[in-house]
Write an enzyme that holds these catalytic residues in place. Structure first.
Site, mmCIF file in Angstrom:
data_model
loop_
_atom_site.group_PDB
_atom_site.id
_atom_site.type_symbol
_atom_site.label_atom_id
_atom_site.label_comp_id
_atom_site.label_asym_id
_atom_site.label_seq_id
_atom_site.Cartn_x
_atom_site.Cartn_y
_atom_site.Cartn_z
ATOM 1 N N SER A 78 34.363 37.605 34.814
ATOM 2 C CA SER A 78 33.405 37.116 33.845
ATOM 3 C C SER A 78 32.730 38.211 32.817
ATOM 4 C CB SER A 78 32.312 36.291 34.312
ATOM 5 O OG SER A 78 31.537 35.314 33.323
ATOM 6 N N ALA A 79 31.316 38.454 32.826
ATOM 7 C CA ALA A 79 30.852 39.479 31.939
ATOM 8 C C ALA A 79 31.426 40.817 32.642
ATOM 9 C CB ALA A 79 29.257 39.443 31.872
#
Length: 232
Positions: A78-79
């Protein structure tokens, strides 16, 4: 080296400890999990700078750490995948043995088609936008190559890359587009797309069998890329 997700706002080495422990055991490798600074108290580029410092420390100090600098894999979800993808684009990262990304954020304009199509829990477009607002300074250009690795060129020296995407995810479109860009540049090792699954599959591997399958796929990639035949 693993960079945890959490929208640059949440997550920690603790939230991803089971993931890192599983990969360490399954791939028989040392895992460095990065405890980077979080937004909004520490906005971009604080988190990326922290991770860059750790990557440099691992590459430069590999022998004192008991690892082979030719066999370093950079990974993130994700991030954390966005940070990992950004770090892998700089020329000095050309020595990386591989890059493993799980449903990474690659376009911080959040303009992909899946942002308009996916409305279900746990991650929705409104939440993605809120995370980005916390992470980036107000004056930041969200389409800039500096923060959005997806639209940026992929060079031939880029590390061979594993990428996993899931269908019920606002980040689906940008992840698939990034995989296609990697394939066009000749640096895509593996792209696995999981239909019927949601963002967060990796960290729910303890209760979702497909999540365990994903961990095993990443471990297999790590093993393959860190073998003597693949070091470069």
């Amino acid at each position: 080296m693993f960079i945890h997700g959490g929208g640059w706002v949440m997550g920690s080495v603790q939230t991803h400890d089971a993931v890192c422990a599983y990969l360490a055991h399954a791939a028989r490798v040392t895992v460095f999990s990065v405890d980077y600074r979080l937004a909004p108290e520490h906005r971009y580029p604080a988190a990326e700078n922290d991770c860059a410092d750790v990557l440099e420390a691992v590459l430069v100090g590999a022998h004192s750490l008991g690892v082979d600098p030719r066999r370093v894999i950079l990974a993130g979800d994700s991030a954390g995948g966005q940070i990992a993808a950004n770090l892998a684009r700089v020329p000095q990262a050309g020595s990386l043995a591989g890059l493993a990304l799980v449903y990474p954020v690659t376009d911080l304009t959040a303009s992909g088609a899946s942002h308009r199509e996916v409305a279900g829990f746990p991650l929705v477009t409104e939440t993605v936008g809120w995370f980005i607002d916390q992470y980036l300074p107000a004056e930041a250009d969200r389409a800039s190559d500096a923060v959005s690795p997806g639209p940026a060129p992929v060079w031939g020296w880029h590390a061979p890359t594993f990428i996993a995407t899931v269908h019920n995810d606002p980040l689906r479109s940008e992840g698939i587009a990034y995989a296609e860009a990697l394939a066009e540049a000749g640096v895509l090792d593996t792209h696995i797309h999981y239909e019927g699954h949601h963002h967060g599959l990796l960290t729910n591997a303890g209760v979702i069998p497909t999540g365990r399958e994903l961990l095993d796929e990443i471990a297999a990639f790590i093993t393959r890329r860190t073998s003597k035949d693949n070091t470069r």
